[in-house]
Design a protein around this motif. Structure first.
Motif, mmCIF file in Angstrom:
data_model
loop_
_atom_site.group_PDB
_atom_site.id
_atom_site.type_symbol
_atom_site.label_atom_id
_atom_site.label_comp_id
_atom_site.label_asym_id
_atom_site.label_seq_id
_atom_site.Cartn_x
_atom_site.Cartn_y
_atom_site.Cartn_z
ATOM 1 N N ARG A 55 -55.766 21.712 -28.459
ATOM 2 C CA ARG A 55 -56.525 21.495 -29.699
ATOM 3 C C ARG A 55 -55.748 20.635 -30.696
ATOM 4 O O ARG A 55 -56.330 19.861 -31.445
ATOM 5 C CB ARG A 55 -56.877 22.826 -30.348
ATOM 6 C CG ARG A 55 -57.954 23.572 -29.610
ATOM 7 C CD ARG A 55 -58.327 24.871 -30.310
ATOM 8 N NE ARG A 55 -59.354 25.563 -29.558
ATOM 9 C CZ ARG A 55 -59.388 26.863 -29.372
ATOM 10 N NH1 ARG A 55 -58.462 27.637 -29.911
ATOM 11 N NH2 ARG A 55 -60.347 27.408 -28.663
ATOM 12 N N ASP A 56 -54.418 20.787 -30.680
ATOM 13 C CA ASP A 56 -53.566 20.034 -31.599
ATOM 14 C C ASP A 56 -53.284 18.608 -31.112
ATOM 15 O O ASP A 56 -52.588 17.852 -31.800
ATOM 16 C CB ASP A 56 -52.230 20.769 -31.808
ATOM 17 C CG ASP A 56 -52.398 22.081 -32.552
ATOM 18 O OD1 ASP A 56 -53.454 22.295 -33.200
ATOM 19 O OD2 ASP A 56 -51.469 22.915 -32.490
ATOM 20 N N GLY A 57 -53.787 18.259 -29.931
ATOM 21 C CA GLY A 57 -53.573 16.918 -29.406
ATOM 22 C C GLY A 57 -52.209 16.700 -28.780
ATOM 23 O O GLY A 57 -51.800 15.566 -28.535
ATOM 24 N N ILE A 58 -51.502 17.789 -28.494
ATOM 25 C CA ILE A 58 -50.162 17.708 -27.917
ATOM 26 C C ILE A 58 -50.212 17.760 -26.399
ATOM 27 O O ILE A 58 -49.498 17.021 -25.715
ATOM 28 C CB ILE A 58 -49.280 18.857 -28.469
ATOM 29 C CG1 ILE A 58 -49.082 18.670 -29.977
ATOM 30 C CG2 ILE A 58 -47.952 18.953 -27.721
ATOM 31 C CD1 ILE A 58 -48.476 19.863 -30.675
ATOM 32 N N LEU A 59 -51.072 18.614 -25.865
ATOM 33 C CA LEU A 59 -51.146 18.819 -24.417
ATOM 34 C C LEU A 59 -51.884 17.672 -23.746
ATOM 35 O O LEU A 59 -53.010 17.350 -24.108
ATOM 36 C CB LEU A 59 -51.846 20.136 -24.110
ATOM 37 C CG LEU A 59 -51.897 20.545 -22.636
ATOM 38 C CD1 LEU A 59 -50.505 20.789 -22.092
ATOM 39 C CD2 LEU A 59 -52.751 21.787 -22.478
ATOM 40 N N TYR A 60 -51.236 17.061 -22.760
ATOM 41 C CA TYR A 60 -51.855 16.006 -21.957
ATOM 42 C C TYR A 60 -52.498 16.608 -20.712
ATOM 43 O O TYR A 60 -53.632 16.318 -20.389
ATOM 44 C CB TYR A 60 -50.795 14.970 -21.580
ATOM 45 C CG TYR A 60 -51.301 13.851 -20.728
ATOM 46 C CD1 TYR A 60 -51.986 12.787 -21.292
ATOM 47 C CD2 TYR A 60 -51.089 13.850 -19.356
ATOM 48 C CE1 TYR A 60 -52.458 11.738 -20.507
ATOM 49 C CE2 TYR A 60 -51.557 12.815 -18.570
ATOM 50 C CZ TYR A 60 -52.236 11.761 -19.151
ATOM 51 O OH TYR A 60 -52.701 10.740 -18.366
ATOM 52 N N ALA A 61 -51.740 17.466 -20.023
ATOM 53 C CA ALA A 61 -52.238 18.127 -18.811
ATOM 54 C C ALA A 61 -51.315 19.293 -18.499
ATOM 55 O O ALA A 61 -50.133 19.270 -18.836
ATOM 56 C CB ALA A 61 -52.276 17.157 -17.635
ATOM 57 N N ALA A 62 -51.859 20.308 -17.837
ATOM 58 C CA ALA A 62 -51.032 21.458 -17.463
ATOM 59 C C ALA A 62 -51.731 22.254 -16.381
ATOM 60 O O ALA A 62 -52.947 22.181 -16.234
ATOM 61 C CB ALA A 62 -50.780 22.356 -18.675
ATOM 62 N N GLY A 63 -50.949 23.027 -15.639
ATOM 63 C CA GLY A 63 -51.527 23.905 -14.646
ATOM 64 C C GLY A 63 -50.498 24.462 -13.689
ATOM 65 O O GLY A 63 -49.326 24.072 -13.709
ATOM 66 N N PRO A 64 -50.934 25.389 -12.849
ATOM 67 C CA PRO A 64 -50.035 26.025 -11.886
ATOM 68 C C PRO A 64 -49.650 25.065 -10.768
ATOM 69 O O PRO A 64 -50.402 24.149 -10.437
ATOM 70 C CB PRO A 64 -50.863 27.193 -11.338
ATOM 71 C CG PRO A 64 -52.282 26.756 -11.510
ATOM 72 C CD PRO A 64 -52.308 25.899 -12.737
ATOM 73 N N MET A 65 -48.489 25.300 -10.197
ATOM 74 C CA MET A 65 -48.039 24.543 -9.029
ATOM 75 C C MET A 65 -48.057 25.493 -7.835
ATOM 76 O O MET A 65 -47.382 26.516 -7.843
ATOM 77 C CB MET A 65 -46.642 23.971 -9.270
ATOM 78 C CG MET A 65 -46.636 22.973 -10.418
ATOM 79 S SD MET A 65 -45.033 22.240 -10.708
ATOM 80 C CE MET A 65 -44.957 21.137 -9.308
ATOM 81 N N TRP A 66 -48.874 25.144 -6.829
ATOM 82 C CA TRP A 66 -48.996 25.970 -5.625
ATOM 83 C C TRP A 66 -47.751 25.843 -4.759
ATOM 84 O O TRP A 66 -46.961 24.924 -4.917
ATOM 85 C CB TRP A 66 -50.213 25.551 -4.801
ATOM 86 C CG TRP A 66 -51.517 25.488 -5.525
ATOM 87 C CD1 TRP A 66 -52.401 24.453 -5.486
ATOM 88 C CD2 TRP A 66 -52.120 26.469 -6.365
ATOM 89 N NE1 TRP A 66 -53.504 24.730 -6.256
ATOM 90 C CE2 TRP A 66 -53.349 25.974 -6.811
ATOM 91 C CE3 TRP A 66 -51.725 27.731 -6.813
ATOM 92 C CZ2 TRP A 66 -54.197 26.674 -7.662
ATOM 93 C CZ3 TRP A 66 -52.559 28.438 -7.656
ATOM 94 C CH2 TRP A 66 -53.779 27.918 -8.063
ATOM 95 N N THR A 67 -47.623 26.745 -3.808
ATOM 96 C CA THR A 67 -46.579 26.607 -2.793
ATOM 97 C C THR A 67 -46.894 25.364 -1.957
ATOM 98 O O THR A 67 -48.014 24.844 -1.999
ATOM 99 C CB THR A 67 -46.541 27.836 -1.863
ATOM 100 O OG1 THR A 67 -47.849 27.984 -1.264
ATOM 101 C CG2 THR A 67 -46.167 29.106 -2.616
#
Length: 132
Positions: A55-67
């Motif tokens: 919401r603050d415009g800081i996050l570009y992308a994120a998520g879990p990393m699988w095995t």
């Protein structure tokens, strides 16, 4: 025998790719400290933190990393953010409830985007969209 070249100055890379995007972002690699249990305990607050960064415009992308087998999650994640500097990115990562609680530790690496594309499909009739 000469030693193999192992690095070049960032300025040389930027000069060689000056026609490209050169968008500076920061990748936060986050890994569990004591198994996935503590990660799961702090997941809800972590996700709320991530949504606020978005919401603050800081996050570009994120998520879990699988095995590597792509069939399980051991608690690792990747978060890519916009920040003024690596030290600013570290401060942002330190604010993550996962890191504050000691459930995960992190490493911040500067990452310059040069190539790639994002395709967005907008269907007006159904008022839907998709990233393809």
């Amino acid at each position: 025998m000469t030693e193999p070249l192992t690095s070049v100055p960032a300025a040389e890379v930027k000069e060689a790719s000056k026609a490209m995007l050169q968008k500076q972002l920061y990748a936060i690699f986050t890994t569990p400290v004591a198994g996935i249990g503590p990660v799961l305990e702090h997941l809800e607050e972590h996700l709320a933190f991530q949504v606020q960064l978005e919401r603050d415009g800081i996050l570009y992308a994120a998520g879990p990393m699988w095995t590597d087998a792509e069939d399980a999650w051991e608690g690792e994640g990747l978060v890519v953010i916009r920040a003024a500097s690596r030290s600013a990115a570290i401060r942002i990562a330190q604010g993550d409830p996962m890191h504050k609680a000691g459930a995960r530790e992190f490493r911040v690496r500067p990452w310059m985007i040069n190539e790639g594309s994002v395709t967005l499909r907008l269907d007006m009739s159904s008022q839907s969209f998709a990233i393809v």
